[in-house]
Design an enzyme around this catalytic site. Structure first.
Site, short mmCIF file in Angstrom:
data_model
loop_
_atom_site.label_atom_id
_atom_site.label_comp_id
_atom_site.label_asym_id
_atom_site.label_seq_id
_atom_site.Cartn_x
_atom_site.Cartn_y
_atom_site.Cartn_z
N ASN A 79 1.03 -0.73 -0.34
CA ASN A 79 0.29 -0.39 0.18
C ASN A 79 0.94 1.27 0.16
OD1 ASN A 79 -1.88 2.18 0.72
ND2 ASN A 79 -3.24 1.47 2.09
N GLU B 256 -7.94 -5.51 5.42
CA GLU B 256 -7.98 -5.20 2.88
C GLU B 256 -6.80 -5.99 2.30
OE1 GLU B 256 -8.68 -1.46 2.81
OE2 GLU B 256 -8.56 -1.43 4.26
N HIS C 294 -12.40 3.08 -0.30
CA HIS C 294 -12.77 1.88 0.90
C HIS C 294 -13.53 0.67 0.42
CE1 HIS C 294 -12.24 5.52 4.28
NE2 HIS C 294 -11.44 4.63 3.84
N ARG D 40 -11.27 15.51 6.99
CA ARG D 40 -12.30 15.92 6.11
C ARG D 40 -13.75 16.50 6.16
NH1 ARG D 40 -11.14 10.71 3.55
NH2 ARG D 40 -9.21 11.09 3.00
N ARG E 152 -2.79 -2.02 -4.08
CA ARG E 152 -3.47 -1.04 -3.41
C ARG E 152 -3.50 -0.63 -4.29
NH1 ARG E 152 -5.41 2.99 0.80
NH2 ARG E 152 -7.69 3.11 0.44
#
Ligand code: AMP
Length: 415
Positions: A7, A396, A189, A250, A99
């Site tokens: 990742n 993940e 996601h 965010r 990823r």
């Protein structure tokens, strides 16, 4: 097969080395041989490495780019000092799974990376200017380190949400913006939502098309997905990860007219306002203290800080509102699933989100809820709650490793 899962971020690389194959997938007997991350690549980097069953190692190194960082990781994996018996040389690493954040409309599943795929990932840079270039750097670095002959697979954050129907992914903008620029909801996601939905049906022993759940990934980034008959049919993040829930830094949903208004009042360009919305808003912006939920909860308890309390309140309210709207979107669900750093660890946030959803049949069991943190998986709703609640720690990397194996073996993918 020994799969290196990568990742690659702008100045970080996270990795896991997972031993798995079709047989292991069938028996859930995948093994995590090592994991680690390198932060602050491009300067004095912080290196954390951990082989299975051993103490973590931390050190620093001067690493100028992703290639140098990957060299260090691979060298460590193959060295006697890591103690990984399964990997003695580079030849014992059989494939790399990456990823990749944005796959646009092109990628609905994971794929083996060839030159054409790489070009298509480049075409998505427009849609994810911060993420896709660093993912591509990781792919190029891996080609340099392992040679072009080693299979590399891309697993996209957006792919799972490609089943969204048109009425959920289109914005009510002039249609030509979609036609010309592919402006639409993509969602992110995806690998995490997909993993927890998969684990849920494993725990319940039910089929994919009997899986009707709402999944909440609450970490530093936060998103929620409505999963009906195993497919994602709506999600809160949009064309970029900015939309939807309140996150660490965010804003999530805001009135789009605010962007110009702030620009005029504060003398900021639209690009600068977007940076404020991505980096200085959310929990950090409201509290003025931190983007870290654990610290905010401590601040609220120990000092009764008003703005820390407010940030937590707005965060939980937004999540609850989305659960309600997704229940309507999918005509009811069987379970709500919490994952991500906050979702997996904070019984308090889970309780605050769930409070007021009794009308929808959601009744948490306080003891079960309090008992789930630190990676514990299971039910947190009361017996008889018609909308169940689960905590399922996300993984993940495991799905990326499994997708990589399936792509390399030419086996059908399971989404
Ligand atoms: P992630 O991005 O999934 O690693 O999640 C990071 C977020 O999880 C941060 O806001 C952390 O403060 C939060 N988190 C981790 N552990 C806890 C905890 N025990 N209680 C509350 N929040 C936590």
């Amino acid at each position: 097969m020994n799969i290196l899962v990568l990742n690659c971020g702008s100045s970080t690389i996270k990795f896991q080395l997972i031993a798995t194959d079709l047989e292991e997938i069938a028996h859930n007997s995948d093994r995590r041989l090592a994991r680690g991350d390198i932060e602050r690549i491009g300067g004095e980097s912080i290196v954390s490495l951990r082989a299975e069953g051993r103490e973590p190692e931390r050190s620093t190194a001067t690493l100028r780019d992703a290639r140098a960082a990957l060299d260090l990781i691979v060298h460590w994996i193959c060295s006697a000092e890591s103690g990984i018996k399964e990997v003695q040389s580079v030849a014992d690493i059989h494939a790399v799974g990456h990823r990749v954040v944005h796959g646009g409309e092109k990628f609905t599943h994971s794929v083996i990376i060839d030159d054409e795929v790489l070009r298509d990932i480049e075409k998505c840079i427009d849609l994810a200017p911060l993420h896709n270039p660093t993912n591509i750097k990781g792919i190029v670095a891996a080609r340099e380190v392992f040679g072009a002959g080693l299979p590399q697979v891309a697993v996209f954050d957006t792919a799972f949400h490609q089943t969204l129907p048109e009425h959920a992914y289109l914005y009510a903008l002039p249609y030509q913006f979609y036609r010309r620029h592919r402006i639409r909801r993509y969602g992110f996601h995806g690998t995490s939502h997909r993993y927890v939905a998969y684990r849920y049906r494993q725990l319940r022993g039910i089929a994919r098309d009997a899986t009707n759940v709402i999944t909440l990934h609450l970490g530093n980034g936060c998103s929620i997905a409505a999963i009906r008959k195993g497919d994602s049919i709506d999600t809160s993040m949009g064309m970029t990860p900015l939309e939807g829930l309140v996150m660490g830094t965010r804003s999530g949903d805001i009135d789009a007219a605010i962007i110009d208004f702030i620009g005029a009042k504060e003398g900021l360009s639209s690009h600068e306002v977007e940076t404020v919305l991505n980096k200085q808003s959310g929990l950090l912006g409201i509290s003025g203290l931190t983007n870290d939920m654990r610290e905010l909860l401590a601040e609220a308890h120990e000092n009764n800080d008003r703005r820390a309390r407010l940030a937590i309140e707005i965060f939980c309210y937004r999540a609850r509102k989305y659960i309600g709207s997704f229940l309507a979107a999918m005509a009811g669900a069987d379970a709500v699933i919490f994952t991500g750093g906050i979702g997996e660890n904070s019984s308090e946030v889970r309780a605050k989100i769930s409070a007021g959803l009794e009308w929808a049949g959601l009744q948490l069991d306080p003891e079960r809820n309090a008992a789930h943190s630190g990676g514990k998986e299971g039910v947190i709703s009361a017996d008889g709650s018609s909308l169940a609640a689960y905590v399922i720690p996300t993984d993940e990397e495991l799905l990326i490793a499994r997708d990589t194996v399936r792509c390399v073996r030419g086996a059908p993918q399971r989404y």
